[in-house]
Design a protein around this motif. Structure first.
Motif, short mmCIF file in Angstrom:
data_model
loop_
_atom_site.label_atom_id
_atom_site.label_comp_id
_atom_site.label_asym_id
_atom_site.label_seq_id
_atom_site.Cartn_x
_atom_site.Cartn_y
_atom_site.Cartn_z
N ALA A 109 43.33 36.11 17.90
CA ALA A 109 44.54 36.85 17.52
C ALA A 109 44.19 38.16 16.84
O ALA A 109 43.32 38.23 15.98
CB ALA A 109 45.41 36.01 16.60
N SER A 110 44.84 39.20 17.29
CA SER A 110 44.69 40.53 16.68
C SER A 110 46.07 41.02 16.27
O SER A 110 46.95 41.18 17.13
CB SER A 110 44.05 41.49 17.69
N ARG A 111 46.25 41.19 14.99
CA ARG A 111 47.55 41.60 14.46
C ARG A 111 48.66 40.64 14.89
O ARG A 111 49.76 41.04 15.26
CB ARG A 111 47.88 43.02 14.92
N GLY A 112 48.32 39.35 14.90
CA GLY A 112 49.32 38.34 15.16
C GLY A 112 49.55 38.03 16.63
O GLY A 112 50.37 37.18 16.96
N ARG A 113 48.84 38.69 17.53
CA ARG A 113 49.03 38.40 18.96
C ARG A 113 47.67 38.21 19.61
O ARG A 113 46.68 38.82 19.19
CB ARG A 113 49.79 39.52 19.66
N PRO A 114 47.61 37.34 20.64
CA PRO A 114 46.32 37.10 21.29
C PRO A 114 45.80 38.34 22.01
O PRO A 114 46.58 39.19 22.46
CB PRO A 114 46.63 35.97 22.29
N GLY A 115 44.49 38.44 22.10
CA GLY A 115 43.88 39.58 22.77
C GLY A 115 43.97 39.47 24.28
O GLY A 115 44.17 38.39 24.84
N ASP A 116 43.86 40.60 24.95
CA ASP A 116 43.91 40.64 26.41
C ASP A 116 42.52 40.35 26.97
O ASP A 116 41.51 40.85 26.46
CB ASP A 116 44.36 42.02 26.91
N CYS A 117 42.47 39.56 28.03
CA CYS A 117 41.23 39.31 28.76
C CYS A 117 41.57 38.63 30.07
O CYS A 117 42.71 38.18 30.28
CB CYS A 117 40.25 38.45 27.94
N ALA A 118 40.60 38.57 30.96
CA ALA A 118 40.77 37.88 32.24
C ALA A 118 39.55 37.01 32.49
O ALA A 118 38.44 37.33 32.07
CB ALA A 118 40.94 38.90 33.37
N LEU A 119 39.78 35.89 33.16
CA LEU A 119 38.71 34.92 33.42
C LEU A 119 38.69 34.59 34.90
O LEU A 119 39.72 34.29 35.50
CB LEU A 119 38.95 33.64 32.62
N MET A 120 37.50 34.68 35.48
CA MET A 120 37.29 34.27 36.87
C MET A 120 36.43 33.01 36.90
O MET A 120 35.40 32.94 36.23
CB MET A 120 36.59 35.36 37.68
N MET A 121 36.87 32.03 37.68
CA MET A 121 36.07 30.83 37.93
C MET A 121 35.59 30.90 39.39
O MET A 121 36.40 31.11 40.30
CB MET A 121 36.89 29.57 37.71
N LEU A 122 34.28 30.73 39.59
CA LEU A 122 33.70 30.85 40.92
C LEU A 122 33.04 29.54 41.33
O LEU A 122 32.38 28.89 40.50
CB LEU A 122 32.65 31.96 40.97
N ASP A 123 33.20 29.18 42.57
CA ASP A 123 32.53 27.99 43.12
C ASP A 123 31.94 28.37 44.48
O ASP A 123 32.66 28.88 45.35
CB ASP A 123 33.52 26.84 43.27
N LEU A 124 30.64 28.13 44.64
CA LEU A 124 29.98 28.51 45.88
C LEU A 124 30.38 27.57 47.01
O LEU A 124 30.46 26.35 46.82
CB LEU A 124 28.45 28.49 45.70
N ASP A 125 30.62 28.13 48.18
CA ASP A 125 30.95 27.34 49.37
C ASP A 125 29.69 27.12 50.20
O ASP A 125 28.87 28.02 50.35
CB ASP A 125 32.00 28.08 50.22
N ARG A 126 29.53 25.91 50.68
CA ARG A 126 28.40 25.49 51.55
C ARG A 126 27.07 25.47 50.80
O ARG A 126 26.01 25.47 51.44
CB ARG A 126 28.30 26.40 52.79
#
Length: 310
Positions: A109-126
Protein backbone atom coordinates in the motif's frame (compact mmCIF):
# COMPACT_ATOMS: atom_id res chain seq x y z
CA UNK A 1 53.92 -0.81 8.19
CA UNK A 2 51.07 1.17 9.72
CA UNK A 3 47.91 -0.92 9.96
CA UNK A 4 46.02 1.74 8.04
CA UNK A 5 48.23 0.89 5.02
CA UNK A 6 47.31 -2.79 4.91
CA UNK A 7 43.58 -2.63 5.58
CA UNK A 8 40.66 -0.59 4.35
CA UNK A 9 38.14 0.43 6.99
CA UNK A 10 35.22 -1.98 6.72
CA UNK A 11 31.50 -1.43 7.02
CA UNK A 12 31.07 -3.24 10.30
CA UNK A 13 27.88 -1.49 11.35
CA UNK A 14 26.18 -4.46 12.99
CA UNK A 15 24.69 -2.40 15.78
CA UNK A 16 23.98 1.20 16.72
CA UNK A 17 27.08 3.10 17.86
CA UNK A 18 29.60 0.62 16.42
CA UNK A 19 32.92 2.43 16.20
CA UNK A 20 34.93 2.29 13.02
CA UNK A 21 38.49 1.11 13.02
CA UNK A 22 39.77 4.55 12.07
CA UNK A 23 38.14 6.11 15.11
CA UNK A 24 39.70 3.55 17.46
CA UNK A 25 43.14 4.03 15.95
CA UNK A 26 43.00 7.78 16.33
CA UNK A 27 41.42 7.62 19.79
CA UNK A 28 43.87 4.89 20.91
CA UNK A 29 41.06 2.78 22.37
CA UNK A 30 40.63 -0.96 22.28
CA UNK A 31 38.50 -2.65 19.64
CA UNK A 32 37.15 -6.15 19.04
CA UNK A 33 36.01 -8.11 15.95
CA UNK A 34 35.97 -5.21 13.51
CA UNK A 35 35.56 -6.40 9.93
CA UNK A 36 38.04 -4.82 7.53
CA UNK A 37 39.00 -5.41 3.93
CA UNK A 38 42.63 -6.04 3.09
CA UNK A 39 44.16 -3.32 0.96
CA UNK A 40 46.26 -3.87 -2.17
CA UNK A 41 45.28 -7.51 -2.71
CA UNK A 42 44.27 -8.81 -6.12
CA UNK A 43 41.30 -10.78 -4.80
CA UNK A 44 38.94 -9.45 -2.17
CA UNK A 45 39.95 -10.56 1.32
CA UNK A 46 38.31 -9.78 4.65
CA UNK A 47 39.67 -9.97 8.18
CA UNK A 48 38.21 -9.66 11.66
CA UNK A 49 40.68 -7.83 13.87
CA UNK A 50 40.87 -7.06 17.56
CA UNK A 51 43.43 -4.97 19.40
CA UNK A 52 44.35 -3.16 22.59
CA UNK A 53 46.53 -0.07 22.94
CA UNK A 54 49.99 -0.58 24.49
CA UNK A 55 51.49 2.05 26.85
CA UNK A 56 54.84 2.04 28.68
CA UNK A 57 55.29 2.62 32.38
CA UNK A 58 55.29 6.37 31.78
CA UNK A 59 51.93 6.24 29.98
CA UNK A 60 53.44 6.83 26.55
CA UNK A 61 51.53 5.19 23.68
CA UNK A 62 53.54 2.57 21.78
CA UNK A 63 50.90 1.19 19.43
CA UNK A 64 48.39 -1.65 19.38
CA UNK A 65 48.79 -5.34 20.04
CA UNK A 66 46.08 -7.69 18.74
CA UNK A 67 45.08 -10.52 16.50
CA UNK A 68 43.14 -11.13 13.32
CA UNK A 69 41.11 -13.88 11.70
CA UNK A 70 40.60 -14.38 7.97
CA UNK A 71 36.86 -14.07 7.18
CA UNK A 72 37.09 -14.40 3.39
CA UNK A 73 35.75 -17.95 3.03
CA UNK A 74 33.07 -17.38 5.64
CA UNK A 75 31.87 -14.24 3.83
CA UNK A 76 31.87 -16.09 0.52
CA UNK A 77 29.86 -18.91 2.06
CA UNK A 78 27.40 -16.40 3.51
CA UNK A 79 27.09 -14.70 0.12
CA UNK A 80 26.48 -18.08 -1.52
CA UNK A 81 23.85 -19.01 1.06
CA UNK A 82 22.15 -15.66 0.47
CA UNK A 83 22.31 -16.19 -3.30
CA UNK A 84 20.85 -19.70 -3.04
CA UNK A 85 18.07 -18.37 -0.82
CA UNK A 86 17.04 -15.85 -3.48
CA UNK A 87 17.97 -17.37 -6.84
CA UNK A 88 17.19 -20.56 -8.69
CA UNK A 89 20.29 -22.76 -8.73
CA UNK A 90 19.65 -24.10 -12.26
CA UNK A 91 18.84 -20.92 -14.20
CA UNK A 92 20.15 -18.12 -11.97
CA UNK A 93 16.72 -16.45 -12.11
CA UNK A 94 14.89 -15.21 -9.03
CA UNK A 95 13.36 -18.17 -7.20
CA UNK A 96 9.83 -18.62 -5.87
CA UNK A 97 10.65 -16.97 -2.51
CA UNK A 98 12.23 -13.86 -4.04
CA UNK A 99 9.42 -13.51 -6.60
CA UNK A 100 6.79 -13.64 -3.87
CA UNK A 101 8.64 -11.06 -1.78
CA UNK A 102 9.09 -8.78 -4.81
CA UNK A 103 5.41 -9.12 -5.70
CA UNK A 104 4.36 -8.25 -2.15
CA UNK A 105 6.64 -5.18 -2.22
CA UNK A 106 5.24 -4.11 -5.62
CA UNK A 107 1.64 -4.17 -4.36
CA UNK A 108 2.40 -2.79 -0.90
CA UNK A 109 0.00 0.00 0.00
CA UNK A 110 1.16 3.46 -0.95
CA UNK A 111 -0.80 6.33 0.54
CA UNK A 112 -3.60 3.95 1.43
CA UNK A 113 -3.95 2.26 -1.97
CA UNK A 114 -2.21 -0.78 -3.46
CA UNK A 115 0.59 -0.23 -5.92
CA UNK A 116 0.29 -0.90 -9.64
CA UNK A 117 1.98 -3.96 -11.12
CA UNK A 118 1.38 -6.80 -13.56
CA UNK A 119 2.16 -10.51 -13.25
CA UNK A 120 2.71 -13.03 -16.02
CA UNK A 121 2.59 -16.78 -15.39
CA UNK A 122 4.31 -18.88 -18.06
CA UNK A 123 4.13 -22.62 -18.70
CA UNK A 124 6.21 -24.28 -21.40
CA UNK A 125 4.35 -26.40 -23.95
CA UNK A 126 5.78 -29.78 -25.05
CA UNK A 127 8.62 -29.55 -22.51
CA UNK A 128 7.79 -32.94 -20.98
CA UNK A 129 8.45 -34.68 -24.30
CA UNK A 130 12.01 -33.25 -24.28
CA UNK A 131 12.63 -34.71 -20.83
CA UNK A 132 11.10 -38.04 -21.87
CA UNK A 133 13.03 -38.39 -25.13
CA UNK A 134 16.38 -36.66 -24.46
CA UNK A 135 16.61 -37.01 -20.67
CA UNK A 136 16.65 -34.62 -17.72
CA UNK A 137 20.13 -33.14 -18.40
CA UNK A 138 18.86 -32.03 -21.81
CA UNK A 139 15.74 -30.64 -20.16
CA UNK A 140 17.91 -28.65 -17.74
CA UNK A 141 20.00 -27.28 -20.61
CA UNK A 142 16.79 -26.25 -22.39
CA UNK A 143 15.50 -24.46 -19.28
CA UNK A 144 18.74 -22.46 -19.10
CA UNK A 145 18.33 -21.38 -22.74
CA UNK A 146 14.69 -20.44 -22.10
CA UNK A 147 15.79 -18.33 -19.11
CA UNK A 148 18.35 -16.47 -21.21
CA UNK A 149 15.76 -15.66 -23.88
CA UNK A 150 13.28 -14.44 -21.27
CA UNK A 151 15.84 -12.11 -19.71
CA UNK A 152 16.78 -10.72 -23.14
CA UNK A 153 13.15 -9.96 -24.00
CA UNK A 154 12.16 -8.52 -20.61
CA UNK A 155 15.40 -6.62 -19.95
CA UNK A 156 15.15 -4.12 -17.12
CA UNK A 157 11.39 -3.70 -17.51
CA UNK A 158 10.59 -6.52 -15.09
CA UNK A 159 11.86 -9.32 -12.88
CA UNK A 160 12.01 -12.82 -14.36
CA UNK A 161 11.75 -15.78 -11.99
CA UNK A 162 11.42 -19.55 -12.11
CA UNK A 163 8.43 -20.94 -10.28
CA UNK A 164 9.67 -24.52 -10.53
CA UNK A 165 9.68 -27.26 -13.16
CA UNK A 166 8.87 -25.64 -16.51
CA UNK A 167 6.92 -22.74 -14.99
CA UNK A 168 8.15 -19.14 -14.91
CA UNK A 169 6.91 -15.79 -13.59
CA UNK A 170 7.53 -12.24 -14.76
CA UNK A 171 6.76 -9.28 -12.50
CA UNK A 172 6.33 -5.81 -14.00
CA UNK A 173 6.23 -3.14 -11.26
CA UNK A 174 4.27 0.02 -11.92
CA UNK A 175 1.35 0.78 -14.22
CA UNK A 176 1.48 -0.94 -17.62
CA UNK A 177 -0.86 -0.44 -20.55
CA UNK A 178 -2.81 -3.59 -21.47
CA UNK A 179 -1.80 -3.30 -25.12
CA UNK A 180 1.88 -3.11 -24.13
CA UNK A 181 1.54 -6.21 -21.94
CA UNK A 182 -0.14 -8.05 -24.81
CA UNK A 183 2.69 -7.03 -27.14
CA UNK A 184 5.31 -8.18 -24.62
CA UNK A 185 3.53 -11.50 -24.13
CA UNK A 186 3.43 -12.09 -27.89
CA UNK A 187 7.12 -11.20 -28.20
CA UNK A 188 7.91 -13.74 -25.46
CA UNK A 189 5.83 -16.40 -27.21
CA UNK A 190 7.57 -15.72 -30.54
CA UNK A 191 11.04 -15.78 -28.94
CA UNK A 192 10.53 -18.97 -26.93
CA UNK A 193 8.97 -20.74 -29.91
CA UNK A 194 12.11 -20.40 -32.04
CA UNK A 195 14.13 -23.66 -32.37
CA UNK A 196 16.74 -24.57 -29.76
CA UNK A 197 19.83 -26.73 -30.11
CA UNK A 198 20.23 -29.10 -27.18
CA UNK A 199 23.05 -31.65 -27.23
CA UNK A 200 23.22 -31.38 -31.01
CA UNK A 201 19.47 -31.94 -31.43
CA UNK A 202 17.02 -29.35 -32.73
CA UNK A 203 14.17 -28.84 -30.25
CA UNK A 204 10.99 -26.81 -30.67
CA UNK A 205 8.70 -25.97 -27.75
CA UNK A 206 6.10 -23.32 -27.04
CA UNK A 207 4.76 -21.31 -24.13
CA UNK A 208 1.36 -20.28 -22.79
CA UNK A 209 0.95 -17.11 -20.71
CA UNK A 210 -1.62 -15.89 -18.20
CA UNK A 211 -1.68 -12.25 -17.10
CA UNK A 212 -3.18 -10.48 -14.09
CA UNK A 213 -2.76 -6.87 -12.94
CA UNK A 214 -3.00 -5.03 -9.63
CA UNK A 215 -5.30 -3.56 -8.45
CA UNK A 216 -7.82 -4.46 -11.17
CA UNK A 217 -7.46 -8.24 -10.77
CA UNK A 218 -6.64 -8.33 -7.06
CA UNK A 219 -4.77 -6.38 -4.41
CA UNK A 220 -2.92 -9.24 -2.69
CA UNK A 221 -0.10 -11.48 -3.88
CA UNK A 222 -2.30 -14.56 -3.41
CA UNK A 223 -5.11 -13.12 -5.54
CA UNK A 224 -2.78 -12.01 -8.35
CA UNK A 225 -1.02 -15.39 -8.50
CA UNK A 226 -4.32 -17.29 -8.45
CA UNK A 227 -5.84 -15.12 -11.17
CA UNK A 228 -2.75 -15.25 -13.40
CA UNK A 229 -2.89 -19.04 -12.97
CA UNK A 230 -6.55 -19.06 -14.06
CA UNK A 231 -5.64 -16.97 -17.12
CA UNK A 232 -2.80 -19.40 -17.87
CA UNK A 233 -5.20 -22.33 -17.60
CA UNK A 234 -7.52 -20.57 -20.06
CA UNK A 235 -4.61 -19.99 -22.47
CA UNK A 236 -3.71 -23.68 -22.39
CA UNK A 237 -7.36 -24.64 -22.80
CA UNK A 238 -7.77 -22.36 -25.81
CA UNK A 239 -5.03 -24.09 -27.77
CA UNK A 240 -1.67 -23.27 -26.11
CA UNK A 241 0.98 -20.96 -27.50
CA UNK A 242 -1.19 -17.91 -26.71
CA UNK A 243 -1.71 -15.42 -23.88
CA UNK A 244 -4.84 -14.59 -21.95
CA UNK A 245 -5.71 -11.80 -19.54
CA UNK A 246 -7.63 -12.70 -16.40
CA UNK A 247 -11.37 -12.03 -16.37
CA UNK A 248 -13.93 -12.65 -13.63
CA UNK A 249 -15.64 -15.30 -15.77
CA UNK A 250 -12.53 -17.47 -15.42
CA UNK A 251 -13.05 -17.66 -11.67
CA UNK A 252 -16.66 -18.77 -12.16
CA UNK A 253 -15.56 -21.37 -14.73
CA UNK A 254 -12.88 -22.68 -12.36
CA UNK A 255 -15.40 -22.96 -9.52
CA UNK A 256 -17.83 -24.75 -11.83
CA UNK A 257 -15.06 -27.16 -12.86
CA UNK A 258 -14.12 -27.80 -9.22
CA UNK A 259 -17.76 -28.62 -8.36
CA UNK A 260 -18.06 -30.85 -11.43
CA UNK A 261 -14.92 -32.77 -10.46
CA UNK A 262 -16.29 -33.23 -6.94
CA UNK A 263 -19.60 -34.52 -8.30
CA UNK A 264 -17.79 -36.83 -10.72
CA UNK A 265 -15.82 -38.43 -7.87
CA UNK A 266 -19.10 -39.02 -6.07
CA UNK A 267 -20.68 -40.47 -9.23
CA UNK A 268 -17.77 -42.89 -9.65
CA UNK A 269 -18.04 -44.00 -6.04
CA UNK A 270 -21.82 -44.42 -6.17
CA UNK A 271 -22.02 -46.10 -9.60
CA UNK A 272 -23.65 -43.01 -11.09
CA UNK A 273 -22.24 -43.53 -14.61
CA UNK A 274 -23.69 -45.93 -17.14
CA UNK A 275 -22.89 -47.28 -20.58
CA UNK A 276 -24.89 -47.06 -23.79
CA UNK A 277 -24.00 -48.99 -26.92
CA UNK A 278 -23.79 -47.67 -30.45
CA UNK A 279 -23.97 -50.39 -33.12
CA UNK A 280 -21.20 -50.48 -35.71
CA UNK A 281 -22.58 -51.52 -39.11
CA UNK A 282 -20.53 -52.73 -42.08
CA UNK A 283 -21.34 -50.66 -45.15
CA UNK A 284 -20.48 -53.66 -47.34
CA UNK A 285 -22.62 -56.33 -45.69
CA UNK A 286 -25.05 -54.02 -43.88
CA UNK A 287 -24.64 -56.21 -40.82
CA UNK A 288 -23.75 -55.24 -37.28
CA UNK A 289 -20.10 -56.02 -36.70
CA UNK A 290 -19.80 -54.72 -33.11
CA UNK A 291 -20.76 -52.03 -30.69
CA UNK A 292 -19.09 -48.83 -29.50
CA UNK A 293 -19.41 -48.49 -25.72
CA UNK A 294 -20.15 -44.91 -24.65
CA UNK A 295 -20.01 -43.58 -21.08
CA UNK A 296 -22.93 -41.42 -19.96
CA UNK A 297 -23.61 -39.38 -16.83
CA UNK A 298 -27.07 -38.37 -15.75
CA UNK A 299 -26.43 -35.79 -13.02
CA UNK A 300 -29.11 -35.71 -10.31
CA UNK A 301 -29.28 -31.88 -10.43
CA UNK A 302 -27.96 -30.93 -13.86
CA UNK A 303 -29.44 -33.75 -15.88
CA UNK A 304 -27.54 -35.36 -18.74
CA UNK A 305 -24.00 -33.98 -19.00
CA UNK A 306 -22.15 -34.22 -22.30
CA UNK A 307 -19.05 -36.46 -22.32
CA UNK A 308 -17.25 -33.51 -23.94
CA UNK A 309 -17.67 -31.70 -20.60
CA UNK A 310 -16.92 -34.44 -18.10
Amino acid sequence: RPISDIVCAGDNQHGAGERTLGFHLSARTGFSDIHVRAAATQDERWWSISGQPVFNEYGQFHGFRGSGTDLTEMRRSQAEVKRLAQFDSLTGLANRVQMLRSLEEAIAASRGRPGDCALMMLDLDRFKSVNDTLGHPAGDALLRQVSQRLERVVGDRGLVGRQGGDEFKILFPGRHDRALLAQLAQTIINSLSQPYTVEGTAVVIGVSIGISACPHDGDTAHALIRNADLALYAAKGDGRGIHRFYSSEMHADAEDRRKLEEDLRHALASDGLHLVYQPVVSSRTERITGYEALLRWNHPMRGAISPAIF
